[in-house]
Design a protein around this motif. Structure first.
Motif, PDB file in Angstrom:
ATOM      1  N   PRO A   1       0.839  -1.207   0.000  1.00 51.47           N
ATOM      2  CA  PRO A   1       0.000   0.000   0.000  1.00 51.47           C
ATOM      3  C   PRO A   1       0.870   1.252   0.000  1.00 51.47           C
ATOM      4  O   PRO A   1       1.872   1.319   0.720  1.00 51.47           O
ATOM      5  N   ALA A   2       0.491   2.223  -0.819  1.00 54.94           N
ATOM      6  CA  ALA A   2       1.310   3.431  -0.942  1.00 54.94           C
ATOM      7  C   ALA A   2       1.423   4.175   0.375  1.00 54.94           C
ATOM      8  O   ALA A   2       2.431   4.836   0.641  1.00 54.94           O
ATOM      9  N   GLU A   3       0.418   4.068   1.231  1.00 51.67           N
ATOM     10  CA  GLU A   3       0.409   4.834   2.486  1.00 51.67           C
ATOM     11  C   GLU A   3       1.188   4.147   3.597  1.00 51.67           C
ATOM     12  O   GLU A   3       1.410   4.740   4.652  1.00 51.67           O
ATOM     13  N   ALA A   4       1.574   2.887   3.410  1.00 52.19           N
ATOM     14  CA  ALA A   4       2.282   2.148   4.462  1.00 52.19           C
ATOM     15  C   ALA A   4       3.779   2.391   4.347  1.00 52.19           C
ATOM     16  O   ALA A   4       4.329   2.468   3.248  1.00 52.19           O
ATOM     17  N   TRP A   5       4.454   2.488   5.511  1.00 51.65           N
ATOM     18  CA  TRP A   5       5.891   2.761   5.539  1.00 51.65           C
ATOM     19  C   TRP A   5       6.666   1.446   5.653  1.00 51.65           C
ATOM     20  O   TRP A   5       6.636   0.775   6.667  1.00 51.65           O
TER      21      TRP A   5
END
Length: 216
Positions: free
Chosen positions: A204-208
């Motif tokens: 996911p793009a929002e996960a680091w």
């Protein structure tokens, strides 16, 4: 003869010792000043890596890159072009979820052994972290690029879900908002028969920096 030389040396030191000491100090200062003037500086932008404690997950690192200025001879700077330069900061032991500001010093710069570090800007990094968790996410069908030679193409894929490990609160928020995992696109342009391929599951793009199992 030896005793005579030692006597003369002792007499000379008694008469000129202070002057000799002052001259030596001045010579050292002049040398250091000249060295400072003829040496060069170069500034490199280095990525920041965080060594986290087991059980913790990063949510954000700010800034992700810092400016490091080195001083040395031009020949020494050539080593920097071949070095794996980076800034490595260790997460404080025993930390819980939250925000921490960690100082950056010359000891945190990797790959620059022997070169003098003049400055690091900024000199601190702020990290946001949480306890590590995991959630199962659905995987979207792969995006097919192009057109087959004739007819139409359909894709079958397995598995249909994957486990993502990372910051607990971050994963919970993404899962509850209905985020799904994407696959690398597949090019089918001009294909005349079926084929199989292993493609990566994209985080996911929002996960680091999450961990995905399986990863393809």
């Amino acid at each position: 003869m030896k005793l005579d030389f030692q006597k003369r040396l002792r007499l000379w030191l008694e008469e000129n010792g202070l002057i000799a000491l002052i001259a030596l100090i001045l010579a050292v200062l002049v040398y250091l000043t000249i060295l400072e003037l003829v040496s060069n500086t170069t500034t490199r932008t280095l990525p920041v890596e965080i060594e986290r404690e087991p059980g913790l997950a990063l949510m954000a690192v700010h800034p992700a890159r810092v400016e490091v200025t080195f001083r040395g001879a031009l020949a020494e700077f050539q080593r920097l072009d071949r070095a794996d330069l980076r800034v490595v900061v260790r997460h404080p032991r025993g930390g819980e979820a939250g925000v921490a500001r960690l100082p950056i010093g010359s000891r945190n710069v990797r790959g620059a052994a022997g070169l003098r570090i003049v400055s690091i800007d900024p000199a601190t990094v702020e990290i946001t972290f949480d306890r590590q968790g995991q959630r199962e996410f659905a995987i979207e069908p792969p995006h097919l690029e192009g057109k087959p030679f004739r007819g139409r193409a359909e894709a079958e894929y397995t598995p249909r879900t994957a486990v993502v490990r990372g910051a607990r609160l971050q994963l919970d928020r993404l899962h509850d908002s209905g985020v799904t995992l994407k696959l690398e696109p597949i090019n089918i342009d001009g294909r005349v028969q079926g084929f199989s391929r292993r493609v990566a599951i994209l985080p996911p793009a929002e996960a680091w920096m999450p961990e995905i199992e399986p990863d393809s």
